[in-house]
Scaffold this active site. Sequence first.
Site, PDB file in Angstrom:
ATOM      1  N   ASP A 117      92.273   5.779  54.958  1.00 47.70           N
ATOM      2  CA  ASP A 117      92.228   4.442  54.361  1.00 47.70           C
ATOM      3  C   ASP A 117      92.759   4.281  52.939  1.00 47.70           C
ATOM      4  O   ASP A 117      93.540   3.389  52.670  1.00 47.70           O
ATOM      5  CB  ASP A 117      90.779   3.941  54.351  1.00 47.70           C
ATOM      6  CG  ASP A 117      90.202   3.807  55.755  1.00 47.70           C
ATOM      7  OD1 ASP A 117      90.901   4.113  56.731  1.00 47.70           O
ATOM      8  OD2 ASP A 117      89.040   3.376  55.862  1.00 47.70           O
ATOM      9  N   TRP A 134      89.450   9.353  51.157  1.00 49.32           N
ATOM     10  CA  TRP A 134      90.673  10.022  51.613  1.00 49.32           C
ATOM     11  C   TRP A 134      91.591  10.455  50.468  1.00 49.32           C
ATOM     12  O   TRP A 134      92.754  10.743  50.689  1.00 49.32           O
ATOM     13  CB  TRP A 134      91.436   9.117  52.584  1.00 49.32           C
ATOM     14  CG  TRP A 134      90.756   9.013  53.924  1.00 49.32           C
ATOM     15  CD1 TRP A 134      89.877   8.045  54.331  1.00 49.32           C
ATOM     16  CD2 TRP A 134      90.858   9.925  55.040  1.00 49.32           C
ATOM     17  NE1 TRP A 134      89.443   8.295  55.609  1.00 49.32           N
ATOM     18  CE2 TRP A 134      90.033   9.435  56.072  1.00 49.32           C
ATOM     19  CE3 TRP A 134      91.571  11.111  55.258  1.00 49.32           C
ATOM     20  CZ2 TRP A 134      89.902  10.077  57.316  1.00 49.32           C
ATOM     21  CZ3 TRP A 134      91.447  11.755  56.481  1.00 49.32           C
ATOM     22  CH2 TRP A 134      90.626  11.231  57.496  1.00 49.32           C
ATOM     23  N   GLU A 172      80.157  12.603  56.262  1.00 42.76           N
ATOM     24  CA  GLU A 172      81.425  11.973  56.646  1.00 42.76           C
ATOM     25  C   GLU A 172      82.613  12.776  56.097  1.00 42.76           C
ATOM     26  O   GLU A 172      83.607  12.971  56.785  1.00 42.76           O
ATOM     27  CB  GLU A 172      81.433  10.538  56.098  1.00 42.76           C
ATOM     28  CG  GLU A 172      82.633   9.699  56.480  1.00 42.76           C
ATOM     29  CD  GLU A 172      82.573   8.307  55.853  1.00 42.76           C
ATOM     30  OE1 GLU A 172      81.644   8.048  55.038  1.00 42.76           O
ATOM     31  OE2 GLU A 172      83.447   7.484  56.170  1.00 42.76           O
TER      32      GLU A 172
HETATM   33  C1  DGY Z   1      85.967   1.134  56.187  1.00 40.07           C
HETATM   34  O1  DGY Z   1      85.342   0.070  56.188  1.00 40.07           O
HETATM   35  O2  DGY Z   1      86.058   1.871  55.199  1.00 40.07           O
HETATM   36  C2  DGY Z   1      86.585   1.576  57.447  1.00 40.07           C
HETATM   37  O3  DGY Z   1      87.009   2.885  57.378  1.00 40.07           O
HETATM   38  C3  DGY Z   1      87.718   0.687  57.835  1.00 40.07           C
HETATM   39  O4  DGY Z   1      88.209   1.144  59.049  1.00 40.07           O
END
Ligand code: DGY
Length: 434
Positions: A169, A358, A401
């Site tokens: 993202d 990320w 995560e």
């Molecule tokens: C978020 O809301 O960060 C999600 O990863 C979008 O897909």
Amino acid sequence: KEQIINKAIQVLDNNFQKGGFTIPSKGLYPFQWKWDSGFIALGFAHYDIDKAKQEVETILDAQWENGFIPHIVFHNDSDTYFPGPEFHQSHLHPLASKKYRSTGMTQPPVFGFILERLYEIADDKQDMLDFINKQIDKVYDNHVYFYKNRDLNQDGLVYIYHNWESGTDNSPLWDDIWTTMNPPEYTFERRDTSHVDASQRPSKREYDHYLHIIDIAKEHNYDDAKIAELSPFLVLDPLFNAILIRSNEALINLYQQIGGHQDKIDFLKQQQLKSISGLNSKLFNEELGAYVHYDLRNDRQIPYLCSSSFAPLYSGAPDADKAKRLAETMLKRFGDEGRYLCASFDPTHDRFNPKKYWRGPVWINMNWMLYHGLRRHGINDLADRIKADSLELIEKNGFFEYFDSRKSNPDSETNGYGGNNFSWSAALLIDFLK
Ligand code: DGY
């Protein structure tokens, strides 16, 4: 081993919802996400094959009439997530699902290889093949959608129009694109930062960019041709395309197993050759020794290394020489002894941030694809290190995560960041250990 697997099973079972789908993480991600759902199914398959099937069935059921599969399916209402269905308005697209609310963007096309892996895992092969037979045309139609609507230059490479489509993202890759845009300042209430420390999430200004691209797509009812013409974000992503190539291969194998379907096999084979040659000629960067992204809007490579740069290993697109180079680059830039593999962004670059989503942290789904990719090319030492690092990160920190790649972390007592009890970390741990 049994103990950690049991904990992983608990995480998955707690995140499983009545509607036949699994949330990635409580609070932070309260719906069904496309690529999450594929990885999650692999975890279930090892101990509850019905849940694995349901997970896949439910996400594929949200497919649009044009073959598109959305990145989030909003099965339920939730006030813990922004932007929700009211913002996305995907029903503006004339062929959108009438049954489900969703976003109007997609995520990497994992379901080809997910179906193939489910077949490998299943004890009752005939039963799984019957299930696959019922689902596989939807996955095929999804690939046709990509080649028909998103292969702008007819070179086998399909574009993404939003950073959320990449799955990575807020990668520093996109920073150069953000400098070409000047979106309005949106007024909205962030929800993610009430679940997770803001230092581990994208910034407010980044969200303005994300929302603005969606607004442009909405203005044109999510019409692909209009988006291709107007979106300020239009990117060829080596991760997305490698996954498409790997899934093409899986679909070909599965159709051959099922029998018949020659026209589909022929189509996939023909696209496959084009995609592989497109990936190698347009996205390989000789100087960096790895694959990079390509900004179609501004017609230039985005010359940075990230974990997606190595993802084509999983597809089989690189020949033996290229595979060797990829492994060397990974080891040299990402793999010094003080680090867990594989950081999501080049740790030697000044845009690297070890804590921020990320922009640097290690992600288990990327490690899983890199592990299988390296194995495929016989680069077993590095593959085994990636697997060992993944397991150690989870065992020491929990089912987070994402994880800090620094083995001695000066900033925090834990290397685990973002959402806790995160489904794909649990699911892929099970798949790694079984
Ligand atoms: C978020 O809301 O960060 C999600 O990863 C979008 O897909």
